[in-house]
Design a protein around this motif. Structure first.
Motif, PDB file in Angstrom:
ATOM      1  N   GLY A  43     -29.298  -0.862  31.006  1.00 40.05           N
ATOM      2  CA  GLY A  43     -28.904  -2.155  30.459  1.00 40.05           C
ATOM      3  C   GLY A  43     -30.014  -3.184  30.418  1.00 40.05           C
ATOM      4  N   LEU A  44     -31.189  -2.830  30.914  1.00 44.09           N
ATOM      5  CA  LEU A  44     -32.289  -3.795  30.860  1.00 44.09           C
ATOM      6  C   LEU A  44     -33.138  -3.545  29.624  1.00 44.09           C
ATOM      7  N   VAL A  45     -33.416  -4.617  28.884  1.00 39.04           N
ATOM      8  CA  VAL A  45     -34.238  -4.507  27.692  1.00 39.04           C
ATOM      9  C   VAL A  45     -35.584  -5.159  27.981  1.00 39.04           C
ATOM     10  N   ALA A  46     -36.659  -4.437  27.709  1.00 31.78           N
ATOM     11  CA  ALA A  46     -37.994  -4.973  27.972  1.00 31.78           C
ATOM     12  C   ALA A  46     -38.689  -5.333  26.665  1.00 31.78           C
ATOM     13  N   THR A  47     -39.390  -6.457  26.676  1.00 29.19           N
ATOM     14  CA  THR A  47     -40.242  -6.850  25.565  1.00 29.19           C
ATOM     15  C   THR A  47     -41.659  -6.936  26.109  1.00 29.19           C
ATOM     16  N   THR A  48     -42.579  -6.249  25.476  1.00 21.46           N
ATOM     17  CA  THR A  48     -43.956  -6.271  25.982  1.00 21.46           C
ATOM     18  C   THR A  48     -44.661  -7.544  25.505  1.00 21.46           C
ATOM     19  N   PHE A  49     -45.694  -7.917  26.255  1.00 21.98           N
ATOM     20  CA  PHE A  49     -46.489  -9.102  25.914  1.00 21.98           C
ATOM     21  C   PHE A  49     -47.962  -8.820  26.149  1.00 21.98           C
ATOM     22  N   ALA A  50     -48.795  -9.628  25.497  1.00 26.69           N
ATOM     23  CA  ALA A  50     -50.247  -9.484  25.656  1.00 26.69           C
ATOM     24  C   ALA A  50     -50.690  -9.806  27.071  1.00 26.69           C
ATOM     25  N   ASN A  51     -49.925 -10.636  27.763  1.00 27.94           N
ATOM     26  CA  ASN A  51     -50.142 -10.888  29.190  1.00 27.94           C
ATOM     27  C   ASN A  51     -48.897 -11.578  29.735  1.00 27.94           C
ATOM     28  N   ALA A  52     -48.816 -11.716  31.040  1.00 25.87           N
ATOM     29  CA  ALA A  52     -47.602 -12.274  31.648  1.00 25.87           C
ATOM     30  C   ALA A  52     -47.481 -13.773  31.418  1.00 25.87           C
ATOM     31  N   THR A  53     -48.609 -14.457  31.277  1.00 30.04           N
ATOM     32  CA  THR A  53     -48.536 -15.903  31.077  1.00 30.04           C
ATOM     33  C   THR A  53     -47.835 -16.216  29.747  1.00 30.04           C
TER      34      THR A  53
END
Ligand SMILES: *Cc1c(COP(=O)(O)O)cnc(C)c1O
Length: 373
Positions: free
Chosen positions: A52-62
């Motif tokens: 049930g968890l959906v992840a969206t990737t990012f260029a960095n955490a900030t």
């Protein structure tokens, strides 16, 4: 002279594995913009953390923090506050400021490193209706043992919670569930210094598919599927090369986590009897580094100097805490931060490498023990 022991030594996939991926990316002619590696990596992050968890990737955490705060809280008007611990990394308070919020610093637990609910209550009482939400942190990536009490408190006060769990990919909460499940969204970093390292990268995870959709739009110029900007966005996409490294990391991550936890256990066994205090739940954390509170009579400066003179890369996170950084020093202090200021003086961070040579580990423990004696 003994060999140097670096503070951080990331584990990256062996060259032939990356070479294979590099060749596939070149052959596919897709380098970014949600290519097949990125898509698989995002799916893998979600399924690793639980159903049930959906992840969206990012260029960095900030950028992930900025996106999560924008989607969950909207933009601030420059006067509204968001509760955030000062005992954290500056990226959290800075993201709040970028979004038009004032960081309202709260203290940590009297006998731990995690944000303290009573301090949040005091800040809320002082600021009343101008508080828009909470940017909670899992300090050093360690699952906050009070997470459920925190979320219940925030719900009671109708405050949305976003979590900065940057170093905590692979950590567990006290009930054994993975860090990633709490609040409206949790943010992870895959920076080279974190246990799950890809170089630069991050992810935001949420149970809410609509929030996930908006996160994805934010990182792609605010575009809808029609390719026109629907909201204010940025470019925060994760390239295929980075996603390929991330996918490879999964094949050995659990094993490396176990190794990191063995190092934590060795530090705890040796240093607890000498009066050092480890944050609770650190033993089920991702083990970014081993943060330990030194006994009151001990000078951290001396311990650090001894470690450095032996070529051991130790640090003093988070000293100074964010409210004492020059840029944030003018932010009004709403509640006192005595435990943050005490932790600033006593915390020592020791290296953890998954493949740490037992001789190196013994050397670090010996130097710390000798400087405590
Ligand atoms: C590392 C870290 C960040 C920043 O992550 P990036 O991926 O480098 O942007 C933010 N918050 C905390 C608590 C961190 O430890």
């Amino acid at each position: 002279m003994d060999s140097e022991i670096p503070f951080i030594r990331p584990d990256f996939p062996p060259t032939p594995e990356f070479a294979e991926d590099y060749a596939r990316i070149l052959a596919s002619n897709r380098y970014t913009n949600f290519g097949p590696f990125e898509e698989q990596f995002a799916e893998r992050i979600g399924s690793y953390l639980g159903e049930g968890l959906v992840a969206t990737t990012f260029a960095n955490a900030t950028l992930g923090l900025m996106a999560a705060l924008e989607v969950v809280l909207g933009r601030g008007d420059g006067t509204q506050g968001v509760l955030v611990p000062s005992f954290t990394f500056a990226a959290g308070p800075a993201s709040l400021e970028w979004l038009g919020y004032v960081p309202v610093f709260i203290d940590i637990e009297p006998d731990g490193l995690q944000p303290n609910v009573s301090s949040a209550q005091a800040a809320l009482d002082a600021q009343g209706g101008s508080i828009a939400g909470v940017l909670l942190c899992n300090s050093f990536g360690i699952g906050n043992p009070q997470i459920d009490a925190w979320i219940a408190w925030a719900q009671e006060h109708h405050l949305p919670v976003v979590l900065d769990s940057a170093a905590g990919f692979g950590s567990r909460y006290a009930d054994g569930t993975p860090v990633g499940r709490a609040g409206i969204a949790e943010v992870f970093s895959f920076h080279a210094t974190k246990p799950f390292a890809i170089g630069e990268g991050g992810a935001v995870v949420t149970h809410d598919p609509e929030i996930a959709q908006r996160l994805k739009s934010f990182q792609n110029f605010g575009f809808s599927s029609a390719g026109t900007a629907e909201s204010l966005g940025l470019n925060a996409k994760l390239p295929e090369f980075s996603a390929a490294i991330g996918l490879r990391q999964f094949s050995r991550f659990d094993e490396l986590l176990e190794q990191r936890r063995t190092v934590i256990a060795a530090y705890m066994d040796a240093l607890t009897p000498l009066g050092c205090h480890f944050p609770s739940n650190i033993e089920t954390s991702s083990g970014c580094f081993a943060s330990v509170s030194l006994p009151p009579a001990v000078s951290r400066k001396d311990v650090l100097a001894a470690l450095h003179s032996h070529g051991i890369g130790a640090r003093s996170y988070y000293s100074p805490a964010v409210h004492r950084h020059p840029h944030f020093a003018s932010v009004a202090q709403v509640v006192p931060l005595p435990y943050t200021e005490a932790a600033e003086e006593s915390m020592l961070s020791l290296p953890i490498h998954a493949d740490m040579d037992p001789k190196d580990l013994g050397r670090i423990i010996d130097v710390v023990s000798a400087s405590l004696a």
